[in-house]
Design an enzyme around this catalytic site. Structure first.
Site, mmCIF file in Angstrom:
data_model
loop_
_atom_site.group_PDB
_atom_site.id
_atom_site.type_symbol
_atom_site.label_atom_id
_atom_site.label_comp_id
_atom_site.label_asym_id
_atom_site.label_seq_id
_atom_site.Cartn_x
_atom_site.Cartn_y
_atom_site.Cartn_z
ATOM 1 N N GLY A 1 74.027 11.005 38.088
ATOM 2 C CA GLY A 1 73.118 11.724 38.983
ATOM 3 C C GLY A 1 72.486 10.697 39.910
ATOM 4 C CG ASP B 1 76.081 11.915 44.254
ATOM 5 O OD1 ASP B 1 76.105 13.126 43.971
ATOM 6 O OD2 ASP B 1 75.944 11.011 43.404
ATOM 7 C CG ASN C 1 76.539 17.495 45.172
ATOM 8 O OD1 ASN C 1 75.864 16.602 44.660
ATOM 9 N ND2 ASN C 1 76.692 18.669 44.595
HETATM 10 O O1 MRU Z 1 79.203 12.204 38.963
HETATM 11 P P1 MRU Z 1 77.757 12.577 38.757
HETATM 12 O O2 MRU Z 1 77.508 13.397 37.546
HETATM 13 O O3 MRU Z 1 76.853 11.368 38.849
HETATM 14 O O4 MRU Z 1 77.438 13.489 40.013
HETATM 15 C C1 MRU Z 1 76.156 14.001 40.156
HETATM 16 C C2 MRU Z 1 76.043 14.950 41.279
HETATM 17 O O5 MRU Z 1 76.985 15.191 42.004
HETATM 18 C C3 MRU Z 1 74.712 15.526 41.541
HETATM 19 O O6 MRU Z 1 74.844 16.800 42.088
HETATM 20 C C4 MRU Z 1 73.971 14.619 42.529
HETATM 21 O O7 MRU Z 1 73.873 13.309 42.020
HETATM 22 C C5 MRU Z 1 72.639 15.103 42.888
HETATM 23 S S1 MRU Z 1 71.687 15.437 41.473
HETATM 24 C C6 MRU Z 1 70.173 14.966 41.517
#
Ligand code: MRU
Length: 361
Positions: free
Chosen positions: A47, A239, A249
């Site tokens: 995240g 992201d 994202n």
């Molecule tokens: O691969 P991840 O689990 O780190 O991806 C996370 C996401 O895509 C979330 O939607 C993004 O970081 C925003 S969450 C606060």
């Protein structure tokens, strides 16, 4: 259970091990910068805001364990730590945003004549401040976002954007929490979010613990539900957001946004300003992480595809800005033209950070 996803304790960076949830709740400790980088890469913590805070603690860890006698030597070690941490995952800009914030503070203190002990303590304080701010920012986004959630809304949510994706409370899930706390009687369609199943494993776990009504759905069910009029709003996090409002994202977000527009459903990204990268003009410039074959071929310990099957596994996609009704930040909701509204939000947040650091340095 800890109310934070990542925290500092006695010279260690501690975090909830998200690889194990929901079947087991375990805390993992990391005491070195390569260890913290591994935790980010292997998704012990994940995240965008959570990995930003983790990287900030990683910088504090570098200073904490440094044996440098002079500030110049400490700065060299911090620059190396930043390179190691930034390389852990490429898409979430929060990572390099956080490490830059700590490195710049150290550089300013050194330029003002601070000694190594003073810089070391200041970096830990700054990492703590960044983590505290994250929770406060999420609550502010929650309040802004809850205003656009109708009573009795059915909300479609992708990936995990909750406490676990942040230091606490969450981004898109923070908006859902705020709407629930405001008594709006919301219900959430939780996308399972293949291949890592952050929706099924993490979002479902968080919503059930909070008693927020939800149903877990296969990712492929979203189109049917939208066409049947059973989705009132689509929410996800980000992201990285480019200057024009294009949003990177979790893979699958783009498909949801296109389906939402086709069905006349509002779609919002919920994004702290630390996720906005004004240096990139549009989403085509955002680096997209590719992850290993095993995430697609395996579910847990079970193999579901033939041996040696060729796999392509992009972890994120980019949704062009035209698909968003708005982008919810801690500075308020940004509306088109996003180039203007995002810049104003980012500048307001940066002025606040500069002011806090000026008081401090
Ligand atoms: O691969 P991840 O689990 O780190 O991806 C996370 C996401 O895509 C979330 O939607 C993004 O970081 C925003 S969450 C606060």
């Amino acid at each position: 259970m800890n109310d934070r996803t990542v925290w500092w304790e006695a010279g260690k960076v501690r975090m909830i091990d998200q690889r194990r949830l929901p079947l087991s709740y375990e805390i993992a400790d990391f005491e070195t910068v390569p260890g913290v980088a591994f935790a980010i890469k292997d998704m012990v913590v994940r995240g965008a805001p959570a990995i930003g805070a983790t990287a900030a603690y990683g910088m504090a860890l570098a200073a904490h364990h440094s044996t440098a006698a002079m500030p110049a030597a400490l700065l060299d070690e911090l620059r190396q730590a930043k390179r190691t941490l930034d390389a852990a995952r490429p898409t979430a800009v929060n990572l390099s945003w956080a490490t830059a914030r700590l490195l710049q503070l150290a550089e300013r203190l050194a330029a003002n004549g601070a000694n190594v002990a003073r810089i070391r303590q200041a970096l830990l304080d700054e990492a703590q401040r960044l983590a505290d701010e994250d929770v406060e920012i999420n609550r502010r986004m929650g309040r802004h976002g809850a205003a656009v959630i109708p009573q009795n809304a059915n909300i479609l949510h992708h990936c995990n954007t909750g406490s676990l994706a942040t230091v606490g409370y969450g981004t898109a899930l923070g908006v859902i929490r705020a709407a629930h706390e405001a008594g709006k009687n919301v219900h959430v369609w939780v996308d399972e979010t293949r291949p890592r199943l952050q929706g099924a494993r993490l979002t479902a776990w968080e919503l059930m613990r909070d008693g927020i009504p939800m149903h877990l759905i296969a990712d492929n069910a979203a189109g049917l539900l939208m066409r049947q009029g059973r989705v009132d709003v689509v929410l996800f996090g980000a992201d990285r957001v480019a200057a024009n409002g294009d949003v990177a994202n979790k893979i699958g977000s783009y498909k949801l946004a296109v389906l939402a527009k086709e069905n006349g459903i509002p779609c919002y990204a919920v994004v702290p300003t630390s996720t906005i990268d004004l240096s990139l003009p549009d989403g085509d410039h955002i680096p997209i992480e590719e992850r290993g074959w095993e995430e697609v071929v395996m579910i847990g310990d079970t193999q579901i595809a033939p041996d040696d099957v060729p796999v392509y596994n992009p972890a994120f996609d980019v949704t062009p800005h035209r698909y968003f009704t708005g982008i919810i930040t801690e500075e308020g909701i940004c509306y088109p033209p996003f180039t203007e509204s995002l810049r104003r939000a980012k500048e307001a947040a940066e002025a606040r950070i500069r002011q806090a650091q000026t008081d401090f340095v």
